[in-house]
Design a protein around this motif. Sequence first.
Motif, PDB file in Angstrom:
ATOM      1  N   ARG A   3       0.842  -1.191   0.000  1.00 17.08           N
ATOM      2  CA  ARG A   3       0.000   0.000   0.000  1.00 17.08           C
ATOM      3  C   ARG A   3       0.879   1.243   0.000  1.00 17.08           C
ATOM      4  O   ARG A   3       1.978   1.234   0.566  1.00 17.08           O
ATOM      5  N   ARG A   5       0.483   5.248   0.966  1.00 14.73           N
ATOM      6  CA  ARG A   5      -0.335   6.286   1.598  1.00 14.73           C
ATOM      7  C   ARG A   5       0.290   7.645   1.271  1.00 14.73           C
ATOM      8  O   ARG A   5       1.423   7.926   1.663  1.00 14.73           O
ATOM      9  N   ARG A  14      -4.657  10.132   0.098  1.00 10.28           N
ATOM     10  CA  ARG A  14      -5.053   9.006  -0.750  1.00 10.28           C
ATOM     11  C   ARG A  14      -4.309   7.739  -0.329  1.00 10.28           C
ATOM     12  O   ARG A  14      -3.131   7.781  -0.016  1.00 10.28           O
ATOM     13  N   LEU A  15      -5.014   6.605  -0.323  1.00 18.28           N
ATOM     14  CA  LEU A  15      -4.414   5.307  -0.024  1.00 18.28           C
ATOM     15  C   LEU A  15      -4.651   4.383  -1.211  1.00 18.28           C
ATOM     16  O   LEU A  15      -5.791   4.186  -1.643  1.00 18.28           O
ATOM     17  N   GLU A  98       3.441   0.871   3.055  1.00 14.97           N
ATOM     18  CA  GLU A  98       2.875  -0.028   4.048  1.00 14.97           C
ATOM     19  C   GLU A  98       2.824  -1.419   3.437  1.00 14.97           C
ATOM     20  O   GLU A  98       2.105  -1.651   2.462  1.00 14.97           O
ATOM     21  N   LEU A 108      -9.822   5.506   4.004  1.00 18.11           N
ATOM     22  CA  LEU A 108      -9.435   6.904   3.834  1.00 18.11           C
ATOM     23  C   LEU A 108     -10.069   7.430   2.551  1.00 18.11           C
ATOM     24  O   LEU A 108     -10.441   6.656   1.682  1.00 18.11           O
ATOM     25  N   GLN A 110     -10.433   8.364  -1.078  1.00 21.83           N
ATOM     26  CA  GLN A 110      -9.722   7.898  -2.252  1.00 21.83           C
ATOM     27  C   GLN A 110      -9.607   9.024  -3.267  1.00 21.83           C
ATOM     28  O   GLN A 110     -10.344  10.006  -3.224  1.00 21.83           O
TER      29      GLN A 110
END
Length: 534
Positions: A3, A5, A14-15, A98, A108, A110
Amino acid sequence: MIRFRQVFGAHAGRLSAFEQDIVRFGRLPTSDVAFDPLADIDASARHAEVRRDGTSYVLVDVGSRNGTLVNGTRVTSHVLRDGDEIEFGDGGPRFRVELDGEHPTVDLPQSEPPPAPGMTAPAWVPGAQAQAPVSGFAMPPAAAVPSFPPADVGFHPSVPTPVPPQTPQTAPPPSEKRYGQGTVEMIVQQAVERTRQERPPARTDFIRAVATDAAKKSARGLKVVLALVTILLLAAVAGLVLLVIYIRDDTRGSREEIVRLQAELDRLEDKPDESAAVRQRIEALNQQLERQTGRGRSIVQSAGPTVFLLASRSTTGQRTPLCTGFAVRPDLLATNAHCVLSMEQHASRGAVFEALQNGTGVRLSVARMWRHPGYRTEVTTPSADVGIVQLHGQAPTLARLATMQELAALQPGDDVYVFGFPGDLPDGATPVATFTNGVVGRMTAFDGSAAPFASQHLLQHSAFTAPGTSGSPIFSEHGVVVAINAGSYRGAQQTTVVDPNTGQRRPIRVVADTGYKIGVRVDLLLQLLLGMGR
């Protein structure tokens, strides 16, 4: 799974999560993680990739302009660890890594929120389930003309880029501590007191004297260093001032030489050998200006006199801005066919037309107008949207049109620049054009399909445009016109609304600007000029 972030940039918060083997980062809209093409200008169109290597992920810079940094250190290849912070260009968008299993999933905001119930998501949104969206091409109306264009077809002004949210910045590492003379003497005094308790007084006095003398010498050395640094800074500032003066004088001479050579080129139309030599000299001077003043600035300086605002003047004397044109022959301006069509409709009501040169107040009246025979008004997809306006009088400078070799070299990701008159910004007497830049998103046939070079007449770009910039020249990074700005894509989706009074639900059709701008490749303009014998 990995991921990313986003902690800084236009889309902070944004994630993005991925399980694929390659994740591409860049300003191109086709990137897996696409940066904002207008706000994240420190990042490149194709910037970097994250590639899976067994159980690891490797970050690879793919030749970006400003480089890629991990935890503040520039890298070309780096094995990512959980918590690493990637910065795409110095000062560009930043992401925290992550790795799967290290962080719980958190909802979160997008970059593209899911559609509301009943809303059909655009087909270009990753993971969207398209339900037969209706989309089409919208030509910007050059002026308010009844019944033109249709209700669902028109230019939708772009929404200004929101101000990026302010996110806390990572505090810089503590710098090396430096002590002044008073602090040094205090430390020495404390050491002396401890020493007095352990050693004879004579020994303590000796230590005090040596330490105090060292502190004083250190202070004197610091003053000398500060004096030398001040002298060097003053010398550097003086040198910079002299360099700026020299560059200004040098660039002024280059620009004047380009104007003179362009006028000479017009007189050598029937002498191809001499014209080729003059064109080579102009190209060399343009490249020199790029090195001295920057790419965009050199285009503004050389192409500014070629841009004109096309406006109508009613029988009552009221002037209405319509669109943009640019000089391609001494008495001819290029623009859009739909601009010419709008002018023809105004003419049926008695209006006359003027071409106002960018920033000078020079006004030339319009004599005749033509549209490309391939232009179609009855379809919702783009066509040969190219027009010509003939002047009473002559333009002093001509824009240079790209050759077929230069058009063949143009690729998605290349920088482009639009020079025109957006909306109601131009002053009626002395209009000043607006200069914006973006990147080429793709090049296709008019129906949006992949096509060989000969049929790639549709150029999608990300430069900001608005009503009035129809007909603007689109320049390549080398200062040649590669396309004519024509409009933007609009899309329609089906959604459901609820009547607050009755509670009844009913479907409605929503039409909105997608943000993708288009231009028509300049070889269609060359076709029209050849057909006119010009």
